[in-house]
Design an enzyme around this catalytic site. Structure first.
Site, mmCIF file in Angstrom:
data_model
loop_
_atom_site.group_PDB
_atom_site.id
_atom_site.type_symbol
_atom_site.label_atom_id
_atom_site.label_comp_id
_atom_site.label_asym_id
_atom_site.label_seq_id
_atom_site.Cartn_x
_atom_site.Cartn_y
_atom_site.Cartn_z
ATOM 1 N N LYS A 279 9.108 2.679 8.315
ATOM 2 C CA LYS A 279 8.217 3.691 8.878
ATOM 3 C C LYS A 279 8.696 4.116 10.252
ATOM 4 O O LYS A 279 9.369 3.358 10.948
ATOM 5 C CB LYS A 279 6.808 3.092 9.041
ATOM 6 C CG LYS A 279 6.058 2.875 7.772
ATOM 7 C CD LYS A 279 4.652 2.381 8.065
ATOM 8 C CE LYS A 279 3.886 2.144 6.780
ATOM 9 N NZ LYS A 279 3.699 3.352 5.963
ATOM 10 N N ASP A 290 -3.488 -2.694 7.028
ATOM 11 C CA ASP A 290 -3.075 -2.463 5.645
ATOM 12 C C ASP A 290 -3.632 -3.530 4.687
ATOM 13 O O ASP A 290 -3.331 -3.514 3.502
ATOM 14 C CB ASP A 290 -1.546 -2.391 5.556
ATOM 15 C CG ASP A 290 -1.066 -1.436 4.478
ATOM 16 O OD1 ASP A 290 -1.880 -0.618 4.000
ATOM 17 O OD2 ASP A 290 0.120 -1.515 4.098
ATOM 18 N N GLU A 351 4.738 -0.091 -1.223
ATOM 19 C CA GLU A 351 4.624 -1.496 -1.631
ATOM 20 C C GLU A 351 3.236 -1.842 -2.165
ATOM 21 O O GLU A 351 3.089 -2.729 -3.008
ATOM 22 C CB GLU A 351 4.951 -2.405 -0.434
ATOM 23 C CG GLU A 351 3.798 -2.686 0.568
ATOM 24 C CD GLU A 351 3.286 -1.441 1.294
ATOM 25 O OE1 GLU A 351 4.014 -0.438 1.327
ATOM 26 O OE2 GLU A 351 2.150 -1.477 1.828
ATOM 27 N N ARG A 353 1.092 -0.278 -4.115
ATOM 28 C CA ARG A 353 0.852 -0.057 -5.555
ATOM 29 C C ARG A 353 1.495 -1.157 -6.380
ATOM 30 O O ARG A 353 0.996 -1.508 -7.452
ATOM 31 C CB ARG A 353 1.347 1.343 -5.935
ATOM 32 C CG ARG A 353 2.811 1.573 -5.695
ATOM 33 C CD ARG A 353 3.185 3.049 -5.695
ATOM 34 N NE ARG A 353 2.856 3.708 -4.435
ATOM 35 C CZ ARG A 353 3.043 4.993 -4.194
ATOM 36 N NH1 ARG A 353 3.563 5.772 -5.124
ATOM 37 N NH2 ARG A 353 2.721 5.509 -3.030
HETATM 38 N N1 BES Z 1 0.027 1.464 3.932
HETATM 39 C C1 BES Z 1 0.673 2.695 3.677
HETATM 40 C C2 BES Z 1 -0.292 3.871 3.584
HETATM 41 C C3 BES Z 1 -0.953 4.305 4.859
HETATM 42 C C4 BES Z 1 -0.270 5.081 5.775
HETATM 43 C C5 BES Z 1 -2.277 4.002 5.101
HETATM 44 C C6 BES Z 1 -0.896 5.513 6.932
HETATM 45 C C7 BES Z 1 -2.912 4.425 6.259
HETATM 46 C C8 BES Z 1 -2.222 5.191 7.171
HETATM 47 C C9 BES Z 1 1.436 2.642 2.351
HETATM 48 O O1 BES Z 1 1.985 1.408 2.047
HETATM 49 C C10 BES Z 1 2.546 3.616 2.436
HETATM 50 O O2 BES Z 1 3.399 3.414 3.257
HETATM 51 N N2 BES Z 1 2.516 4.665 1.620
HETATM 52 C C11 BES Z 1 3.523 5.676 1.652
HETATM 53 C C12 BES Z 1 3.972 5.936 0.254
HETATM 54 C C13 BES Z 1 5.216 6.786 0.149
HETATM 55 C C14 BES Z 1 6.391 6.039 0.693
HETATM 56 C C15 BES Z 1 5.457 7.151 -1.295
HETATM 57 C C16 BES Z 1 2.912 6.930 2.257
HETATM 58 O O3 BES Z 1 1.783 7.288 1.949
HETATM 59 O O4 BES Z 1 3.592 7.536 3.096
HETATM 60 ZN ZN ZN Z 2 1.062 -0.227 2.876
HETATM 61 MN MN MN Z 3 3.878 1.129 2.884
#
Ligand code: BES
Ligand code: ZN
Ligand code: MN
Length: 502
Positions: A279, A290, A351, A353
């Protein structure tokens, strides 16, 4: 766990000039039309002051408004706190008024409040809403300062009822609302814990403590058992961290004569760096939240432990820390999950899902015949709903309907996303049964993420709740505090306990 800070009781209201509760302030909740009628504070000069604020547009009775009027001895309280309810008195507007009154009490260092029940709503609903508001409004995030200044505390609240009120019923309503608010604040506390203070093993210990407190069966699988049982997905997601994964299970049998078992699965990623698909560091600290899904479920289970509804539950919390290292899983990896299905990992940041899929399969193996998962699953949900609503995805609209009803009773916003086959097709992999992201396209991200989990629900009725926008706030918003909100505790509790709460 669960220290009761504010002592909340009821007393019969006699007159504004009798302060039997020995309160520092009395809270009066007013709708806009009640304010227009005037003579609402039982004291002409204070009423005049209030009308002055109304004429200047400072206090119009709108929901969210709160004014502290010093009484200067005109009434036997230091202050009258007037709280706006907007056009209607409802549990939602009363809860909000109570949150703002509680915050004002802390700001003014008032230790004892009296709150007058409005007559325009049944007293049980009013007591529930006011009690919840007081406890949610006095929530404060843990502080780690060396020299923390002594904090103000709201020690006592007396809810002033009409003479005819059923005291025993209302005492029970207070206890119920306290349990719900404690469950929410407990979820907030867990979610607000920094990543170095909450790792999968400590989340498991926390769940064990809760299980002991409430009399639930509890099982924790460590990384060896997780791998030995064939959960290649949870193993992969947890592989990059020195803090190994855990699979936490709680079981509650409130209806032994029934074969119906609801599986509730919560995302327990104690910190999400994104892994190798890392990220952006800007704002990455939010990812302490998370495990918000897991926390909401544990909060709801605190309520279940007290109210003991007639339902059978299997709670599964797959927990891991998503980190990078030489041992971390990589984009392109193919892993085999407990269900036997293979997953092509296109993005190690998707991760949640993967571990939820493991959790769903495990819940089904233990006998769950309906499934709900709660997860801070996507950032994409913020594109659709902002930080306002939780997204729902389901394979069974009949199952979702009463759940939406429970959310409405709890005044939490849940909105359904469509479940069209076209979205599921976006998860087709060339090499595996399914892929964990749609590649370069971010279209319909919250839906496709949910449907990845749905792939593992198979034919079992299933509801997915994405709290990616609602579990955590960058700053205080209305009644919700900065940081963890504990969202979905009230909805889940309402769904599981029904009219025992709302
Ligand atoms: N935990 C994150 C989702 C998230 C992001 C929740 C910001 C709250 C605030 C999740 O694990 C994630 O990183 N999802 C990605 C998926 C993508 C890589 C397909 C996302 O939503 O960017
Ligand atoms: Zn996550
Ligand atoms: Mn993630």
């Amino acid at each position: 766990m669960f220290i009761k800070i504010t002592d909340i009781t009821t007393q019969v209201f006699t007159s504004y000039s009798n302060n039997e509760a020995q309160a520092d302030a009395i809270v009066i909740c007013l709708t806009e039309s009640e304010l227009r009628q005037g003579a609402v504070l039982g004291q002409p000069q204070l009423d005049q002051a209030l009308q002055g604020l109304k004429e200047k547009g400072i206090f119009t009775g709108a929901s969210g408004e709160l004014e502290a009027l010093p009484t200067h001895g005109l009434l036997p309280y230091a202050y009258v706190l007037v709280a706006g309810l907007g056009p209607v008195t409802s549990r939602e507007t009363l809860r909000a008024a109570s949150v703002y009154a509680a915050r004002e009490a802390l700001a003014l260092r008032l230790e004892r409040l009296a709150l007058k029940l409005p007559s325009s709503i049944d007293s049980r609903s009013a007591v529930i809403a006011l009690t919840e508001g007081l406890l949610l409004g006095t929530y404060r995030i843990a502080s780690y300062r060396k020299n923390e200044p002594v904090r103000a505390e709201l020690r006592q609240a007396v809810l002033l009822t009409e003479a005819a009120a059923d005291a025993a019923l209302l005492a029970q309503a207070i206890a119920t609302a306290e349990t719900v608010a404690e469950g929410t604040n407990y979820a907030r506390d867990l979610t607000n814990l920094p990543g170095n203070k909450l790792v999968p093993a400590s989340l498991a210990e926390e769940a064990m403590k809760l299980a002991q407190h409430c009399g639930f069966a509890c099982e924790v699988l460590d990384e060896q058992e997780i791998a030995a049982r064939g959960m290649g997905g949870l193993t992969a997601v947890g592989a990059g961290s020195v803090n190994p994964p855990r699979l936490i299970t709680l079981q509650y049998k409130g209806d032994p004569d029934s074969t119906d078992v609801l599986g509730i699965v919560g995302k327990g990623v104690t910190f999400d760096t994104g892994g190798i698909s890392m990220k952006d560091p800007d704002g990455m600290e939010e990812m302490i939240s998370d495990m918000g899904g897991a926390a909401s479920i544990l909060g709801a289970m605190h309520v279940v432990g007290q109210l003991k509804p007639k339902v059978n539950l299997i709670v599964v919390i797959p927990s891991a820390e998503n980190m990078t290292s030489g041992a971390a899983y990589r984009p392109g990896d193919v892993v085999t999950l407990l269900s036997g299905h293979s997953v092509e990992v296109l993005n190690t940041d998707a991760e949640g899902r993967i571990i939820l899929a493991e959790g769903l399969t495990y819940a089904k193996q233990l006998g769950a015949n309906r499934l709900i998962d709660v997860a801070t699953l996507t950032g994409a949900v913020l594109i659709s709903f902002g930080d306002v609503a939780t997204a729902a995805v389901t394979n069974d609209d009949e199952f979702l309907k009463p759940f939406m009803g429970a959310a409405a009773q709890a005044d939490e916003k849940v909105w359904q996303l469509p479940n069209y086959p076209e979205y599921r097709a976006m998860l087709k992999s060339d090499v595996a049964d399914v892929r964990n992201s749609t590649g370069t396209s971010r279209w319909a991200g919250a839906t496709t993420a949910g449907l990845f989990i749905g792939f593992f629900a198979e034919e079992t009725p299933w509801i997915h709740l994405d709290t990616g926008g609602t579990a955590w706030l960058w700053s205080e918003k209305g009644t919700e505090p900065k940081g963890a909100t504990g969202v979905m505790v009230r909805t889940l509790a309402s769904y599981l306990c029904g009219s025992a709460i709302y």
